[in-house]
Design a protein around this motif. Structure first.
Motif, short mmCIF file in Angstrom:
data_model
loop_
_atom_site.label_atom_id
_atom_site.label_comp_id
_atom_site.label_asym_id
_atom_site.label_seq_id
_atom_site.Cartn_x
_atom_site.Cartn_y
_atom_site.Cartn_z
N MET A 1 1.28 -1.39 0.00
CA MET A 1 -0.32 0.29 0.34
C MET A 1 0.96 1.04 -0.10
N ALA A 2 1.92 1.34 0.88
CA ALA A 2 2.95 2.35 0.94
C ALA A 2 3.14 2.43 -0.90
N ASP A 3 3.11 1.88 -1.37
CA ASP A 3 4.55 1.32 -2.98
C ASP A 3 3.02 2.18 -3.49
N ASP A 4 1.14 2.52 -3.34
CA ASP A 4 0.63 3.01 -4.41
C ASP A 4 0.28 4.75 -3.97
N ARG B 1 3.19 6.63 -2.98
CA ARG B 1 4.27 7.44 -2.93
C ARG B 1 4.47 7.05 -4.77
N THR B 2 3.36 6.54 -5.46
CA THR B 2 3.71 5.99 -6.66
C THR B 2 2.52 7.03 -6.95
N THR C 1 1.58 9.56 -5.35
CA THR C 1 1.92 10.93 -4.13
C THR C 1 2.87 11.90 -5.96
N THR C 2 3.91 10.79 -6.89
CA THR C 2 4.64 11.06 -7.03
C THR C 2 3.71 11.31 -8.96
N ILE C 3 2.93 10.91 -8.95
CA ILE C 3 1.93 10.95 -10.24
C ILE C 3 1.29 12.35 -10.22
N VAL C 4 0.48 12.62 -8.67
CA VAL C 4 0.55 13.97 -8.85
C VAL C 4 1.38 15.19 -8.87
N ALA C 5 1.94 14.72 -7.84
CA ALA C 5 3.36 16.05 -8.66
C ALA C 5 3.80 16.15 -9.42
N ALA C 6 3.32 14.68 -10.61
CA ALA C 6 4.24 15.26 -11.80
C ALA C 6 2.85 15.68 -12.54
N LEU C 7 2.15 15.82 -12.39
CA LEU C 7 0.74 16.09 -12.66
C LEU C 7 0.56 18.00 -12.81
N LYS C 8 0.95 17.89 -11.40
CA LYS C 8 1.03 19.15 -10.99
C LYS C 8 2.32 20.18 -11.37
N HIS C 9 3.11 19.62 -12.05
CA HIS C 9 4.25 20.68 -12.33
C HIS C 9 4.29 20.75 -13.87
N GLN C 10 3.26 19.99 -14.78
CA GLN C 10 2.96 19.85 -15.99
C GLN C 10 1.99 20.90 -16.06
N ILE C 11 0.57 20.78 -15.31
CA ILE C 11 -0.43 21.88 -15.44
C ILE C 11 0.51 23.46 -15.06
N THR C 12 1.23 23.73 -13.92
CA THR C 12 2.12 24.81 -14.29
C THR C 12 3.18 24.60 -15.14
N ALA C 13 3.45 24.35 -16.00
CA ALA C 13 4.00 24.92 -17.27
C ALA C 13 2.99 25.56 -17.68
N LEU C 14 2.27 24.83 -18.26
CA LEU C 14 1.23 24.91 -19.13
C LEU C 14 0.70 26.20 -18.94
N GLN C 15 0.34 26.40 -17.81
CA GLN C 15 -0.24 27.58 -17.48
C GLN C 15 0.94 28.57 -17.86
N LYS C 16 1.21 28.34 -17.58
CA LYS C 16 2.82 29.54 -18.10
C LYS C 16 2.99 29.63 -19.58
N LEU C 17 2.66 28.10 -20.28
CA LEU C 17 2.72 29.46 -21.66
C LEU C 17 1.78 29.53 -22.00
N VAL C 18 0.87 29.32 -21.98
CA VAL C 18 -0.58 29.84 -21.93
C VAL C 18 -0.78 31.62 -21.99
#
Length: 103
Positions: free
Chosen positions: A1-4, A6-7, A9-26
């Motif tokens: 369960m801990a791996d799930d 962490r996975t 959390t990692t995915i959410v963090a990566a998506l948030k980073h991509q959203i921030t980068a896309l918003q800057k581009l917009v």
């Protein structure tokens, strides 16, 4: 369960980073002073997009540009043979400028 967790959390963090980068581009594109050059064949779509964004009807746009509604509607349907001053009048209403390139 801990791996799930962490996975996830990692995915959410990566998506948030991509959203921030896309918003800057917009934001960068929206505030860019670089002209959005299009070929004349795209004029009807440009007119409709800009008019709708300004929440204007074709009749209102024609009136503001000093044209008959039929003349303006013909522009949005790629009909007629508009003069440059006609396109400039519509451009003043819909906030675009003409760029003519001779090749």
């Amino acid at each position: 369960m801990a791996d799930d967790v962490r996975t996830k959390t990692t995915i959410v963090a990566a998506l948030k980073h991509q959203i921030t980068a896309l918003q800057k581009l917009v934001d960068d594109l929206e505030h860019s002073t670089t002209p959005d050059l299009r070929e004349l064949r795209h004029l009807p779509d440009l007119l409709r997009e800009r008019r709708e964004r300004l929440k204007l009807s074709p009749v209102e746009t024609a009136e503001l540009a000093g044209l008959s509604p039929n003349t303006y509607r013909a522009l949005e349907r790629a009909g007629g043979n508009p003069r440059l001053d006609t396109l400039e009048s519509v451009g003043q209403v819909l906030n675009f400028k003409l760029w003519i390139e001779m090749v």
